[in-house]
Design an enzyme around this catalytic site. Sequence first.
Site: not given
Length: 644
Positions: A249, A396, A453
Amino acid sequence: MAKKANHQEKKPLPKKPPSSSFPIGKLFLVTAVLAGLASFYVYKVLTTPPDLPELDLNQWWGPYPIDQQKDESIRPFKIEFSDVVVNDLRERLLHRRPFVPPLEDAGFTYGFNSNFLTRVLDYWQNSYKFKDREMFLNQYNHYVTKIQGLDVHFMHVKPKVSPDVMVVPLLLLHGWPGSVREFYELVPKLTAPRDDVAFVFELVAPSLPGAGFSQGAARPGFGPIQIAGIMHQLMQRLGHTKYYVQGGDAGHTVGSLLATYYPQNVLGFHTNFPTLTFSSRASLYVFLGSFWPSLVVEPELESRLYPLGKHVSHLLEESGYMHIQATKPDTIGTALTDSPAGLAAYILEKFSTWTNPEFRKAGDGKLLDKFQLTHLLDNVMIYWVSNSITTSMRLYAETMNKKMLAVRIDDIPTDVPTWGIKFKHELLFHPDCVLRLKYKNYVASSVVEDGGHFAAMEMPDLMAEDIFKAVATFREFHEANTPASSAQTVYDFTVKDLNGREVKLDQYRGHVLLIVNVASQCGLTDTNYKQLNQLYEKYESKGLRILAFPCNQFGGQEPGSPEDIFKFTKNRNVKFDLFEKIEVNGDEAHPLWKFLKTIQRGTMGDFIKWNFSKFIVNKHGIPVARFGPNTDPVDLEPYLEKEL
């Protein structure tokens, strides 16, 4: 009467329009030229790597004023669930408002099911053992150090092994909404010796700045590139000039940047999120492959990428959080900071859907099929106690913006050897041919028919095995690709013993070495083995070490297996160190022997002439003398005594 003359003027005939063939042909020519130029431009844009952006490692990201005296101390840190924090949390959980009931049979398709959330929060409030979990999280050593104005937290685990086991540094990088908690089941598996490799890991697992217990930046512009710079400085501060990296990630993004910015320091990159998110070329390959999938992806993996529309639709459905966090992280951060119920729902919903999209159909999101609720709440507690959800989500906004996207970081190649493990239900999938657009030495992929994930928490055994396998391959890669000319000493090389275990020659630092190629069926065997034993017995206490390498290149006089060689040498009471059978001449010659021949050249050419050629290496790892097969080992005593 004469007729009047007709004086009416003749109208000129209309001119014939010019032939249309010339302008149409000219138009086609111009169009073709423009199309060719446009195609060439697009080709150049797609195939010319952008420049690597500059990275200022002195930029101050902490609050002002700037510390005038640079503090590089490493301070012990304890995770604390204080009574004040725990009591406040319980009060908030106790007095939460009633939740809106979920729609019938909705499962997790509308988000976290509020019926199951009630069970989770009741467990958190009444059954989660805060002090026990605090002790659990503190079982490993934690530290904090200041880098570029930010307090950076990291977990540091050194293996407890005997001196003959090699220890190599590994930087573990978590993602969002994970934390260092993801690695707790992985740590003991990576620090325990194994039979199939000769090394274990010294682990450094930092909280990414802004997440968990690492401080977030005080001003805009602190993105993954800047985080990579801080992670590299952390490893340098701990004394690791060369190290391996593992990430998923956001940890994948930062790890990939480390491999791109510091290829001389990163020895290998293992990723459980092997994708090129920021590559226009990768996107083009994937799109073109939708017309002919077999050109891009293996048939057995085609369903992980195509039909493209299905996967894009799923990705859009699961990336709503990303659009919010990339544009308004502080708004959603405010809500989650104030509500433990909201924080738990927001984070744990990802652990359900991102582990397997089919879990959305279940009323409990099948969270407990893969994870223990206590372990999941450990991760939520780290965000709650550190009050870091807002700063963690700002990453982000610093990643998905025009400035960062214009960098095209995934279009900048790296030569660092890279290994990916591809879990079936990962959010994104890229074939190896796409990954090699960036990772020029992408050595292999492990394909797993399960998992999602959060692999380190979900499948720690499989992850540990894959990391060991990858790093062993990285070490072989460097051994095969390190030219002798770039080595400075014999300490730059790794060899394998008779059992196939790796031995880094750095462990012989400070010793005088006698390196010799041996054979069991040579006319020189009896004399050389006998006298090598004599030398070892006489000088071992003074620091002499003899390194013997079986070789079958001369008359086929070392044809046996490792077991045969071991039995032969045992019968001769050999006590010095024996290594696996190698070649000493030709293209397949071991890099160590290429180095020896480069530094100490032969009289009739640099190649090794026969069995029992000998090299003396001083205490600094430098070859200082070379002797041919006909020089008996005892004749080397004056040269050895000079170095000892």
